[in-house]
Design a protein around this motif. Structure first.
Motif, PDB file in Angstrom:
ATOM      1  N   GLU A 101       0.834  -1.206   0.000  1.00 58.67           N
ATOM      2  CA  GLU A 101       0.000   0.000   0.000  1.00 58.67           C
ATOM      3  C   GLU A 101       0.867   1.254   0.000  1.00 58.67           C
ATOM      4  O   GLU A 101       0.573   2.227  -0.701  1.00 58.67           O
ATOM      5  N   VAL A 102       1.963   1.242   0.771  1.00 53.17           N
ATOM      6  CA  VAL A 102       2.830   2.420   0.842  1.00 53.17           C
ATOM      7  C   VAL A 102       3.460   2.717  -0.513  1.00 53.17           C
ATOM      8  O   VAL A 102       3.447   3.865  -0.989  1.00 53.17           O
ATOM      9  N   ILE A 103       4.003   1.691  -1.186  1.00 46.67           N
ATOM     10  CA  ILE A 103       4.694   1.975  -2.452  1.00 46.67           C
ATOM     11  C   ILE A 103       3.702   2.309  -3.565  1.00 46.67           C
ATOM     12  O   ILE A 103       3.973   3.163  -4.415  1.00 46.67           O
ATOM     13  N   ALA A 104       2.528   1.668  -3.552  1.00 45.55           N
ATOM     14  CA  ALA A 104       1.526   1.990  -4.578  1.00 45.55           C
ATOM     15  C   ALA A 104       1.030   3.421  -4.414  1.00 45.55           C
ATOM     16  O   ALA A 104       0.842   4.140  -5.400  1.00 45.55           O
ATOM     17  N   GLU A 105       0.836   3.854  -3.170  1.00 45.46           N
ATOM     18  CA  GLU A 105       0.384   5.227  -2.941  1.00 45.46           C
ATOM     19  C   GLU A 105       1.500   6.235  -3.234  1.00 45.46           C
ATOM     20  O   GLU A 105       1.213   7.360  -3.675  1.00 45.46           O
ATOM     21  N   ALA A 106       2.744   5.846  -3.017  1.00 44.91           N
ATOM     22  CA  ALA A 106       3.863   6.733  -3.378  1.00 44.91           C
ATOM     23  C   ALA A 106       3.890   6.946  -4.887  1.00 44.91           C
ATOM     24  O   ALA A 106       4.072   8.068  -5.376  1.00 44.91           O
ATOM     25  N   GLU A 108       1.322   6.642  -6.893  1.00 44.32           N
ATOM     26  CA  GLU A 108       0.135   7.437  -7.208  1.00 44.32           C
ATOM     27  C   GLU A 108       0.383   8.913  -6.927  1.00 44.32           C
ATOM     28  O   GLU A 108      -0.007   9.787  -7.714  1.00 44.32           O
ATOM     29  N   ALA A 109       1.026   9.224  -5.798  1.00 37.03           N
ATOM     30  CA  ALA A 109       1.265  10.619  -5.413  1.00 37.03           C
ATOM     31  C   ALA A 109       2.148  11.343  -6.412  1.00 37.03           C
ATOM     32  O   ALA A 109       2.088  12.575  -6.521  1.00 37.03           O
ATOM     33  N   HIS A 110       2.957  10.600  -7.157  1.00 36.20           N
ATOM     34  CA  HIS A 110       3.852  11.203  -8.141  1.00 36.20           C
ATOM     35  C   HIS A 110       3.367  10.959  -9.566  1.00 36.20           C
ATOM     36  O   HIS A 110       4.150  10.967 -10.522  1.00 36.20           O
ATOM     37  N   ASP A 111       2.035  10.749  -9.684  1.00 37.32           N
ATOM     38  CA  ASP A 111       1.362  10.628 -10.994  1.00 37.32           C
ATOM     39  C   ASP A 111       1.839   9.442 -11.819  1.00 37.32           C
ATOM     40  O   ASP A 111       1.675   9.429 -13.038  1.00 37.32           O
ATOM     41  N   GLU A 112       2.396   8.432 -11.159  1.00 36.45           N
ATOM     42  CA  GLU A 112       2.758   7.193 -11.847  1.00 36.45           C
ATOM     43  C   GLU A 112       1.561   6.249 -11.733  1.00 36.45           C
ATOM     44  O   GLU A 112       1.636   5.186 -11.091  1.00 36.45           O
ATOM     45  N   LEU A 113       0.428   6.647 -12.328  1.00 31.51           N
ATOM     46  CA  LEU A 113      -0.828   5.953 -12.081  1.00 31.51           C
ATOM     47  C   LEU A 113      -0.838   4.540 -12.647  1.00 31.51           C
ATOM     48  O   LEU A 113      -1.351   3.608 -12.009  1.00 31.51           O
ATOM     49  N   THR A 114      -0.301   4.357 -13.840  1.00 32.19           N
ATOM     50  CA  THR A 114      -0.302   3.011 -14.443  1.00 32.19           C
ATOM     51  C   THR A 114       0.527   2.052 -13.607  1.00 32.19           C
ATOM     52  O   THR A 114       0.103   0.919 -13.324  1.00 32.19           O
ATOM     53  N   THR A 115       1.715   2.502 -13.180  1.00 32.63           N
ATOM     54  CA  THR A 115       2.562   1.640 -12.349  1.00 32.63           C
ATOM     55  C   THR A 115       1.921   1.409 -10.988  1.00 32.63           C
ATOM     56  O   THR A 115       2.028   0.310 -10.414  1.00 32.63           O
ATOM     57  N   SER A 116       1.262   2.426 -10.460  1.00 31.67           N
ATOM     58  CA  SER A 116       0.563   2.264  -9.179  1.00 31.67           C
ATOM     59  C   SER A 116      -0.529   1.201  -9.302  1.00 31.67           C
ATOM     60  O   SER A 116      -0.662   0.326  -8.429  1.00 31.67           O
ATOM     61  N   GLU A 117      -1.311   1.265 -10.376  1.00 33.85           N
ATOM     62  CA  GLU A 117      -2.374   0.260 -10.580  1.00 33.85           C
ATOM     63  C   GLU A 117      -1.769  -1.130 -10.710  1.00 33.85           C
ATOM     64  O   GLU A 117      -2.294  -2.103 -10.157  1.00 33.85           O
ATOM     65  N   GLU A 118      -0.658  -1.240 -11.419  1.00 37.52           N
ATOM     66  CA  GLU A 118       0.013  -2.539 -11.565  1.00 37.52           C
ATOM     67  C   GLU A 118       0.483  -3.054 -10.202  1.00 37.52           C
ATOM     68  O   GLU A 118       0.400  -4.262  -9.919  1.00 37.52           O
ATOM     69  N   CYS A 119       0.954  -2.149  -9.370  1.00 38.88           N
ATOM     70  CA  CYS A 119       1.448  -2.528  -8.040  1.00 38.88           C
ATOM     71  C   CYS A 119       0.294  -3.013  -7.160  1.00 38.88           C
ATOM     72  O   CYS A 119       0.391  -4.055  -6.497  1.00 38.88           O
ATOM     73  N   PHE A 120      -0.808  -2.255  -7.141  1.00 41.53           N
ATOM     74  CA  PHE A 120      -1.983  -2.678  -6.377  1.00 41.53           C
ATOM     75  C   PHE A 120      -2.480  -4.044  -6.885  1.00 41.53           C
ATOM     76  O   PHE A 120      -2.837  -4.925  -6.077  1.00 41.53           O
ATOM     77  N   THR A 121      -2.504  -4.225  -8.197  1.00 41.81           N
ATOM     78  CA  THR A 121      -3.008  -5.479  -8.760  1.00 41.81           C
ATOM     79  C   THR A 121      -2.077  -6.637  -8.428  1.00 41.81           C
ATOM     80  O   THR A 121      -2.533  -7.744  -8.100  1.00 41.81           O
ATOM     81  N   GLN A 122      -0.769  -6.398  -8.495  1.00 46.32           N
ATOM     82  CA  GLN A 122       0.204  -7.446  -8.129  1.00 46.32           C
ATOM     83  C   GLN A 122      -0.008  -7.878  -6.683  1.00 46.32           C
ATOM     84  O   GLN A 122      -0.012  -9.079  -6.361  1.00 46.32           O
ATOM     85  N   ALA A 123      -0.220  -6.896  -5.808  1.00 47.11           N
ATOM     86  CA  ALA A 123      -0.434  -7.211  -4.394  1.00 47.11           C
ATOM     87  C   ALA A 123      -1.724  -7.992  -4.193  1.00 47.11           C
ATOM     88  O   ALA A 123      -1.762  -8.983  -3.445  1.00 47.11           O
ATOM     89  N   THR A 139      -8.524  -5.371   2.082  1.00 47.30           N
ATOM     90  CA  THR A 139      -9.612  -4.553   1.554  1.00 47.30           C
ATOM     91  C   THR A 139      -9.108  -3.149   1.238  1.00 47.30           C
ATOM     92  O   THR A 139      -9.516  -2.541   0.236  1.00 47.30           O
ATOM     93  N   ALA A 140      -8.201  -2.617   2.070  1.00 48.88           N
ATOM     94  CA  ALA A 140      -7.619  -1.295   1.798  1.00 48.88           C
ATOM     95  C   ALA A 140      -6.850  -1.290   0.485  1.00 48.88           C
ATOM     96  O   ALA A 140      -6.844  -0.290  -0.244  1.00 48.88           O
ATOM     97  N   LEU A 141      -6.194  -2.414   0.157  1.00 50.58           N
ATOM     98  CA  LEU A 141      -5.510  -2.508  -1.137  1.00 50.58           C
ATOM     99  C   LEU A 141      -6.506  -2.387  -2.284  1.00 50.58           C
ATOM    100  O   LEU A 141      -6.255  -1.683  -3.269  1.00 50.58           O
ATOM    101  N   LEU A 142      -7.637  -3.069  -2.162  1.00 47.07           N
ATOM    102  CA  LEU A 142      -8.646  -3.001  -3.220  1.00 47.07           C
ATOM    103  C   LEU A 142      -9.248  -1.609  -3.321  1.00 47.07           C
ATOM    104  O   LEU A 142      -9.587  -1.151  -4.418  1.00 47.07           O
ATOM    105  N   THR A 143      -9.390  -0.929  -2.184  1.00 48.87           N
ATOM    106  CA  THR A 143      -9.918   0.434  -2.205  1.00 48.87           C
ATOM    107  C   THR A 143      -8.951   1.377  -2.915  1.00 48.87           C
ATOM    108  O   THR A 143      -9.353   2.211  -3.739  1.00 48.87           O
TER     109      THR A 143
END
Length: 338
Positions: A101-106, A108-123, A139-143
């Motif tokens: 969650e920490v790395i996916a949100e990091a 996201e915060a830097h507009d790396e949205l595609t990589t963030s989505e990939e990270c959340f999905t991998q998790a 559940t927080a990961l899915l949110t």
């Protein structure tokens, strides 16, 4: 008093560091708190040094510390080092949701949205399986994944539907994660911010008005498929629901008895297993506890989920049979009025 200014956060961090030297057995959580306060006090270089100190001491949760270090480094201009840490965490595939969650949100915060989505999905793929039921952390990961996918304009998939179902707040996730609202809240344009504040105030007013109205005395209704799933998962509740037909008959009988006693503003709330399990988790109670059922019904009613009872004779019956109420569960009511 809770720290508020940067100076207060730094003072609190220094207090925690001193405490950690006196209690080495609690050093890891104390220094993590101290690092968080240093970040809030804009002393990110000192926070980074604390993370390095923790990593050098064989910590209990190295992946989480590396994730926090990555997020901190990226915030003060060390993007390459942050990316390297994030790649290392993804390669290590930790079984704990927190670093994901920490790395996916990091990202996201830097507009790396595609990589963030990939990270959340991998998790989610790694941690959510048939043998590993959903927890508040997963559940927080899915949110988070739901939010990023909304920002990317991607269509809902099965996990987005699970996130929607598990969400128990009064405002649906699709509305909370509306890209226009998220961008407006981060805008530097005063006009956009004023417009969003006006919308939030209007919603708050509507919410207060809804809460000020008395909510119905509501009876819980389980659709047949949901009731079957409930009893499969929690067989101790079979005593409450001997059959679906008996359940429906009990609802109608109970509501008529309440009406006959002079109780007004009656209603029916429709239950679902995911919503009930989420409510049980929020109450720190087992879903198998029969005493939780009326509390769940009351909470749904308070959130405006109740359908008024009785329906008009020609309206569809509340049981979702598709028949008019007068030809379904309202038949006995008509007989009583003759």
């Amino acid at each position: 008093m809770r720290p508020d200014t940067p100076a207060e956060h730094i003072a609190e961090a220094e207090r925690l560091i001193r405490t950690a030297t006196r209690y080495p057995e609690d050093q890891e959580p104390l220094l993590l708190q101290a690092a968080a306060h240093l970040e809030l006090g804009d002393a990110r270089d000192r926070a980074s040094a604390l993370y390095d100190q923790l990593l050098a001491a064989s910590p209990a949760d190295p992946h989480l510390i590396k994730a926090l270090q990555a997020a901190n480094l990226w915030e003060y201009g060390h993007e390459p080092e942050a990316r390297a840490l994030i790649q290392g965490i993804r390669a290590a595939a930790p079984a704990d949701p927190a670093p994901w969650e920490v790395i996916a949100e990091a990202l996201e915060a830097h507009d790396e949205l595609t990589t963030s989505e990939e990270c959340f999905t991998q998790a989610a793929t790694l941690l959510i399986t048939e043998s590993a039921p959903l927890t508040p952390a997963t559940t927080a990961l899915l949110t988070g994944r739901h939010r990023v996918r909304r920002l990317l304009g991607l269509p809902h998939d099965d996990w987005d539907m699970v996130a929607d179902t598990r969400h128990i707040g009064p405002i649906p996730l699709d509305e909370l994660h509306d890209p226009k609202r998220i961008w407006a809240l981060g805008s530097d344009d005063p006009a956009e911010l004023r417009a969003e504040i006006a919308r939030l105030r209007a919603e708050l007013g509507d919410r207060r008005a809804a809460l000020s109205r008395p909510f119905p005395v509501a009876i819980l209704h389980w659709p047949q498929r949901e009731l079957a799933e409930l009893l499969t998962s929690y067989p101790t509740l079979a005593a409450e629901y001997p059959s679906h037909a008996a359940h429906l008959a009990h609802i109608e009988t109970s509501l008529r008895a309440l009406a006959a006693s002079g109780t007004t503003n009656l209603g029916i709330v429709t239950a679902s297993v995911p919503s009930y399990e989420a409510f049980a988790a929020s109450e720190k109670t087992s879903p198998a506890s029969p005493s939780l059922l009326p509390e769940y019904a009351t909470t749904l009613a308070a959130r405006g989920k109740a359908t008024p009872w009785p329906p008009t004779p020609t309206s569809p019956c509340w049981c979702t049979s598709g028949k008019p109420y007068s030809e379904c569960h309202g038949q006995a009511a008509e007989a009583d009025s003759r």
